[in-house]
Write an enzyme that holds these catalytic residues in place. Structure first.
Site, PDB file in Angstrom:
ATOM      1  N   THR A 104      -5.268 -46.050  69.419  1.00 53.01           N
ATOM      2  CA  THR A 104      -5.665 -47.411  69.049  1.00 53.01           C
ATOM      3  C   THR A 104      -6.722 -47.305  67.959  1.00 53.01           C
ATOM      4  O   THR A 104      -7.844 -46.859  68.209  1.00 53.01           O
ATOM      5  CB  THR A 104      -6.223 -48.187  70.254  1.00 53.01           C
ATOM      6  OG1 THR A 104      -5.197 -48.298  71.249  1.00 53.01           O
ATOM      7  CG2 THR A 104      -6.666 -49.580  69.839  1.00 53.01           C
ATOM      8  N   LYS A 151      -1.534 -54.344  69.577  1.00 50.61           N
ATOM      9  CA  LYS A 151      -2.441 -53.757  70.563  1.00 50.61           C
ATOM     10  C   LYS A 151      -3.741 -54.558  70.637  1.00 50.61           C
ATOM     11  O   LYS A 151      -4.320 -54.721  71.723  1.00 50.61           O
ATOM     12  CB  LYS A 151      -2.738 -52.296  70.216  1.00 50.61           C
ATOM     13  CG  LYS A 151      -3.696 -51.592  71.177  1.00 50.61           C
ATOM     14  CD  LYS A 151      -3.179 -51.570  72.618  1.00 50.61           C
ATOM     15  CE  LYS A 151      -4.182 -50.956  73.596  1.00 50.61           C
ATOM     16  NZ  LYS A 151      -4.308 -49.504  73.473  1.00 50.61           N
ATOM     17  N   LYS A 189     -14.868 -49.821  71.738  1.00 53.15           N
ATOM     18  CA  LYS A 189     -14.324 -49.390  70.450  1.00 53.15           C
ATOM     19  C   LYS A 189     -13.166 -50.285  70.049  1.00 53.15           C
ATOM     20  O   LYS A 189     -13.076 -50.754  68.913  1.00 53.15           O
ATOM     21  CB  LYS A 189     -13.886 -47.927  70.539  1.00 53.15           C
ATOM     22  CG  LYS A 189     -13.331 -47.344  69.230  1.00 53.15           C
ATOM     23  CD  LYS A 189     -11.821 -47.409  69.145  1.00 53.15           C
ATOM     24  CE  LYS A 189     -11.165 -46.474  70.149  1.00 53.15           C
ATOM     25  NZ  LYS A 189      -9.668 -46.483  69.983  1.00 53.15           N
TER      26      LYS A 189
END
Length: 288
Positions: free
Chosen positions: A97, A172, A240
């Protein structure tokens, strides 16, 4: 069956590479900590390499699942990077990701080197990786995706192309935005039940049968109520991801007020020493 490389032997990559080897592929793995790659090779019967370039040499597909944008650049680019070892026509499949920006940057570098590139971030957590039941959301050229999809199928319950390069990463982000608000809502619900003196298991048994039901509720309500947070994706990694979401939201003009708020709640969990707790630990700040 194909010759493959897998870069990154973390909690996701380690079992994913194992599924590829079990499916009959010839897999060579690389990890920044070499001992972990050697352990994988000893356990699964594949090979290990000392650099991404060495792992990628002769591979038809190179998979990666590393930490962040800079980690991905480091395994792709440079003299020892995977792109330097891949042959023209090979395809790089990234399960990390990362930002859509770095995805497009590396896809362009791959294109110039005569390589295919599919961004393919995953959802399903450590359990999904271990059980081969991940959701894989992809972006890239249709032909590259069509070639890569059967290989990805070794660890996927669903694998879909959403558009050109970067579309997988954007999807995502949608996933992380949705789960952030959901976990906060579940945390508040369970904490509320506890403070009201109710049996949370009984509460969940009832409300999970209606519109409030979710995977998170079904699989994490017991451990959340018990204060057990060692079941997968860490708060540090979630922050993150949410930073990527918030930056992209600013870029495209999408309002993400709940996501921004939950990100700050996760920051509070970090200050409690919970950076490596799983994401269900949002409840910890409500019941302390």
């Amino acid at each position: 069956m194909a010759k493959l490389a897998f870069l990154g032997m973390g909690v996701m990559g380690y079992p994913m590479a194992g599924h590829l080897q079990s499916a009959g592929h010839d897999v060579t793995v690389y990890n920044r900590t070499a001992e972990k790659a050697r352990k994988w090779a000893g356990q699964h019967g594949g090979g290990s390499a000392s650099t991404p370039r060495e792992a990628a040499a002769g591979a038809a597909f190179v998979m990666s699942c590393v930490g962040n944008d800079d980690d991905l650049r480091s395994v792709c680019l440079g003299e020892d990077g995977a792109f330097a070892g891949m042959e023209k026509g090979a395809i790089f499949v990234d399960h990390t990701t990362v930002s859509a920006a770095v995805t497009r940057e590396l896809a362009e570098a791959a294109r110039k080197a005569g390589l295919g590139y599919v961004d393919a971030p995953i959802s399903g957590g450590q359990a999904g990786a271990e059980n081969g039941q991940l959701s894989v959301m992809c972006g890239g050229d249709q032909d590259d995706f069509d070639r890569a999809a059967p290989v990805i199928g070794a660890y996927a319950k669903i694998c879909r192309r959403l558009g050109d390069v970067g579309a997988g990463q954007i999807t995502k982000m949608c996933n992380q935005i949705a789960i952030a608000g959901l976990v906060q809502g579940l945390s508040e619900s369970l904490a509320f039940a506890q403070k009201a003196g109710l049996d949370t298991a009984q509460v969940v048994e009832v409300i999970s049968q209606g519109a409030a039901g979710s995977w998170q509720m079904a699989n994490r309500h017991e451990t959340m109520a018990a204060g057990e947070f060692d079941h997968g994706f860490a708060v540090d990694w979630m922050r993150k991801d949410l930073a990527i979401c918030l930056a992209a939201g600013d870029e495209i003009g999408a309002l993400l007020p709940v996501t921004a708020l939950v990100d700050q709640f996760y920051k509070e969990v970090q200050t409690m020493g919970g950076g490596r707790w799983d994401t269900s630990s949002l409840i910890a700040r409500l019941v302390k």
